[in-house]
Design a protein around this motif. Sequence first.
Motif, short mmCIF file in Angstrom:
data_model
loop_
_atom_site.label_atom_id
_atom_site.label_comp_id
_atom_site.label_asym_id
_atom_site.label_seq_id
_atom_site.Cartn_x
_atom_site.Cartn_y
_atom_site.Cartn_z
N ILE A 276 39.98 36.65 -2.56
CA ILE A 276 39.53 36.06 -1.30
C ILE A 276 38.01 36.03 -1.25
CG2 ILE A 276 39.51 36.32 1.21
CD1 ILE A 276 42.26 37.64 1.01
N ASP B 80 36.39 33.62 1.19
CA ASP B 80 35.97 33.11 2.49
C ASP B 80 37.20 32.89 3.36
OD1 ASP B 80 34.27 32.33 4.47
OD2 ASP B 80 33.64 30.45 3.54
N LYS B 81 36.94 32.70 4.66
CA LYS B 81 38.00 32.36 5.61
C LYS B 81 37.47 31.24 6.50
CE LYS B 81 40.14 36.95 5.70
NZ LYS B 81 40.53 38.11 6.52
N THR C 166 43.44 30.48 10.94
CA THR C 166 42.54 30.97 9.90
C THR C 166 43.15 30.66 8.55
OG1 THR C 166 41.76 32.76 11.31
CG2 THR C 166 41.36 32.98 8.96
N VAL D 231 42.70 31.14 4.51
CA VAL D 231 42.04 31.97 3.51
C VAL D 231 41.64 31.11 2.31
CG1 VAL D 231 42.39 33.86 1.86
CG2 VAL D 231 43.28 34.05 4.19
#
Length: 214
Positions: A165, A167-168, A156, A158
């Motif tokens: 933050i 979205d991932k 994942t 970042v």
Amino acid sequence: NVINPDDIVQEYGADTLRLYEMFMGDYTSDAPWSTDSLRGCKRFIDKVIRLKDTIVPGEGYSKKQESLIHKTIKKVQNDLNTMAYNTAVSSLMILANSFDNAKGITKDEYHLLLTLLNPIAPHITEELNESLGFNPICESKWPKYDESKIVDTTITVVVQINGKIRDKLEVAKDTPNEEVKAKALASSKVQEYLNNQEPKKVIVVPNKLVSIVI
């Protein structure tokens, strides 16, 4: 209500008690007796039995389960050698849950679960193993894990915009920076914040982070 443990363990009782005694905590320390935990161990064995009905045609391990299977072999082996029985049981419960959620497992996957559980619950695992036509587990070799299969193949990443933050992303491990950057900038969530602007700066930290400055 007072619960009679005999009512819980009347079926495959020895295995349920063995499992509970190993799962209740650090094997070298005192732990309180809990009939609720005893019930939980009985439910786990019930799940292992039910999984036999989910076997589907095919051999070997499915790609989806492969990494967890090898991690579990290594974890259970190490935990049994160091008497960390409670965490060995926890790992087997995680594997059983993954098999249960898959809605279909191979015969080899089920055989592996029985083999890893056998030192803890020998009676029911040998019985289930025999019903599948395998040689007795107690006469078999311990399964080997492949270290290369234990490494997670996806990670994942970042995505930050001005330090926050937004979205991932799920990407393959060691994906080239330019490819990660392009995927981050194409994200619908990122596009909302860009609002057709060109970012001033995009920094990619491999396998961890994409930092966008607007």
